[in-house]
Design a protein around this motif. Structure first.
Motif: not given
Lengths: 326, 324
Positions: A247-276
């Motif tokens: 619970g160390t993340f500040p109460e009033e703030k938000e996160i934009a969560w990176g779920v796609i690796d921009v350094h790889s040619h490989v396209v993630e699967s939907v399941d992989q991204v859902k897990a992320g």
């Protein structure tokens, strides 16, 4: 129903070949400013259309007018100019900007292209700025007596630009400070600069940071005066989630969560991204969690970026459905 | 008093002057020119660097490290046991280097910089010093998959560099310099560092120097005066505390005064430079002083570096006139 898991991107898209060629011609004086601008607008139209087609919630202009996130400001700001060529590595050189005089805001720097992009869509388009610390740190300074003086002067400039964007209707303003990881001792100075930039700004303020950099400035970085932290997560196997388990993340703030690796040619699967996405939901509820790629997409071709973003949007829709959110 | 540089010289000029080396490397990478042609252009640009240092008025020059990709790669890729990794930031600069990965025992097979040194001497009107990156800095900036400790790796590098230094000595080098910025970030390892230095210069009878930059020597001064080098260069730009250190104990070796900011385009005035030399060198014999920029010059555009060197040389002459 509550809203949540809004989708966005970090900021950049790769430049189409024709635009890249035009930029080189312009640099050699073989193309007019007006001709270049027309190509930049055309590419921006395409980038907006692409994001609408994919179904993203918060769009970007793709930074078609910017070569480098610091030089762009160095070229336009009174008090700064582009210096001679300096090598960055191997056979790569860049024009490192120089602070020659008192820097001050005279006219909008990024507003025109933001407005152009926003006029093309009903979705919100993010305003994109470089933070004062990074601009100073990646430039030569021939004017200010100390780096802190330079950062605080630059902060006034970026603050004014943020105000302009806000007045024009920008609902999201992102201000990035990638230079911060180089000298961790400078955290205070960077925090001070950002506090100046965002004070009184009502638009949602965001800062993006890569994982390795974030780890080096954690947890002090969380004090930065923005409402949202845009974090690279997929590329480091979501290790960043472990930092917030108590619970160390500040109460009033938000996160934009990176779920796609921009350094790889490989396209993630939907399941992989859902897990992320679900790793992100362990930290924050969906209304405070935004979903995006790890970093700017300029490292990928448009085809790769499109495929990756489609998977991302599909995964978000599936998770929204599971959670019963809009 | 000697006006000199620390190591590198900017490889290309600004537009509209042609960036010959940059263009040649691009063409070489595309397979459009031969290895022989690229070596010829490297030679020509090296001559240009030598000539411009002489024109600026320096007394002692380097080959500008025109052939060096960065301060690690050029040496590392010619030693056995090392491969090269991705790019990593070089200290806190905006420059990146390829990280050497130590995959096996490091061995020296053949001279790495001797031909470069010979070429520079043949084409320079001024005396040339040979410059190598030191073993501790090489070890600190490498990824070790073989030795198990920085100390063991640095020792292996020291062995290889000792062979290189001996080859330079045989080739007629009269001054061999080692750059060790990394020790200033890890001062607690100074004792180990001192041991390394001894094996580094074992059997070397010509003059040697050690340059320490990107920081100050607080905590290892005056101990550095016991190291087996005749000259020690310090950074008085990023190492503001070095000035006070000189007051705390007499400097018993030749002193390298790094007083021109190698990382900012702001130009120092000749008077400012002369005054700085006079205040820092007070009490030392004029012939014991080497004055230089704070570090290598590749952080600056070439034209700025040239102007800084001109002013440096003038400042040295001005200070000399007063001191002698």
């Amino acid at each position: 129903m509550t809203k949540g898991l809004l989708t966005t991107t970090v900021g950049s898209f790769s430049k189409p070949d024709a635009l890249q060629r035009a930029r080189n011609q312009y640099a050699r004086g073989k193309l007019s400013r007006e001709e270049l601008l027309e190509l930049e607008r055309e590419a921006t139209r395409d980038v907006i259309a692409l994001q609408e087609d994919i179904g993203l919630d918060i769009l970007v202009d793709g930074e078609m007018a910017r070569g480098d996130m610091v030089a762009y400001f160095g070229e336009l700001l009174p008090g700064m100019e582009l210096g001679g060529l300096v090598r960055s590595y191997g056979n790569r050189y860049y024009h490192k900007p120089i602070i020659k005089d008192d820097v001050h805001w005279q006219e909008p720097l990024t507003l025109e292209m933001w407005r152009f992009a926003q006029d093309l869509t009903d979705k919100p388009v993010k305003g994109m700025l470089t933070g004062p610390y990074t601009i100073v740190e990646w430039s030569f300074d021939e004017y200010y007596p100390s780096r802190r003086d330079a950062v605080l002067a630059m902060a006034q400039v970026i603050r004014r630009e943020a105000q302009e964007l806000e007045q024009a209707g920008a609902k999201y303003i992102q201000i990035d400070e990638p230079a911060l990881s180089t000298r961790v001792d400078d955290l205070e100075m960077a925090l001070e600069g950002m506090a100046v930039v965002t004070e009184g700004i009502k638009a949602k303020t965001i800062t993006h940071v890569c994982y390795g950099d974030f780890a080096s400035v954690y947890p002090g970085f969380l004090e930065m005066a923005v409402q949202q932290f845009d974090l690279e997560a997929a590329n480091s196997n979501y290790d960043v989630a472990d930092m917030f388990t108590n619970g160390t993340f500040p109460e009033e703030k938000e996160i934009a969560w990176g779920v796609i690796d921009v350094h790889s040619h490989v396209v993630e699967s939907v399941d992989q991204v859902k897990a992320g996405i679900k790793r992100g939901l362990e930290i924050l509820p969906p209304e405070r969690l935004y979903i995006d790629p790890d970093c700017g997409l300029k490292t990928r071709t448009w085809e790769e970026a499109t495929e990756k973003l489609r998977v991302m949007v599909e995964a978000v829709r599936a998770v929204r459905e599971e959670l019963g959110i809009e | 008093m000697i006006a000199t540089v620390v190591s590198s010289y900017p490889k290309i000029p600004n537009r509209p002057s042609p960036a010959r080396l940059r263009n040649a490397i691009n063409r070489f990478d595309r397979g459009a020119i031969t290895e022989e042609e690229i070596r010829r252009i490297e030679d020509e640009v090296t001559e240009e660097a030598l000539q411009q240092q002489a024109e600026a008025g320096l007394d002692l020059v380097t080959d500008g490290q025109i052939r060096w990709e960065d301060e690690q790669t050029y040496l590392a890729r010619q030693l056995n046991g090392i491969s090269l990794n991705g790019l990593t930031r070089w200290f806190d600069t905006n420059m990146y280097y390829r990280q050497p990965v130590i995959e096996g025992a490091i061995t020296w097979q053949k001279p790495i910089t001797v031909d470069d040194y010979r070429f520079a001497v043949e084409h320079s009107e001024k005396p040339v010093k040979a410059v190598l990156t030191g073993p501790y800095t090489l070890a600190r900036l490498s990824v070790d998959q073989h030795y198990g400790s920085v100390g063991a790796l640095a020792k292996a590098y020291a062995g290889a560099l000792n062979r290189e230094a001996k080859a330079l000595q045989e080739a007629g080098a009269t001054l061999i310099q080692f750059n060790e910025p990394a020790i200033l970030q890890h001062k607690r390892e100074f004792e180990q560092f001192a041991g390394l230095c001894r094996s580094l210069v074992d059997g070397i009878t010509v003059e040697t120097s050690l340059y320490l930059y990107f920081g100050d020597a607080e905590g290892i001064y005056p101990q550095i005066l016991d190291l087996p080098f005749q000259l020690i260069g310090l950074d008085f730009v990023m190492g503001a505390k070095n000035e006070a250190l000189l007051q705390s104990a007499p400097f018993t070796k030749k002193l390298g005064l790094g007083i021109i900011d190698a990382r900012n385009t702001k130009l120092e005035s000749v008077d400012e430079i002369a005054e700085r030399i006079r205040s820092l060198a007070a009490g030392l014999a004029s012939d014991q002083i080497h004055v230089s920029p704070s570090a290598g010059l590749e952080f600056l555009p070439r034209e700025v570096a040239q102007e800084k060197l001109r002013r440096l040389a003038q400042g040295v002459r001005q200070a000399e006139a007063v001191l002698v």
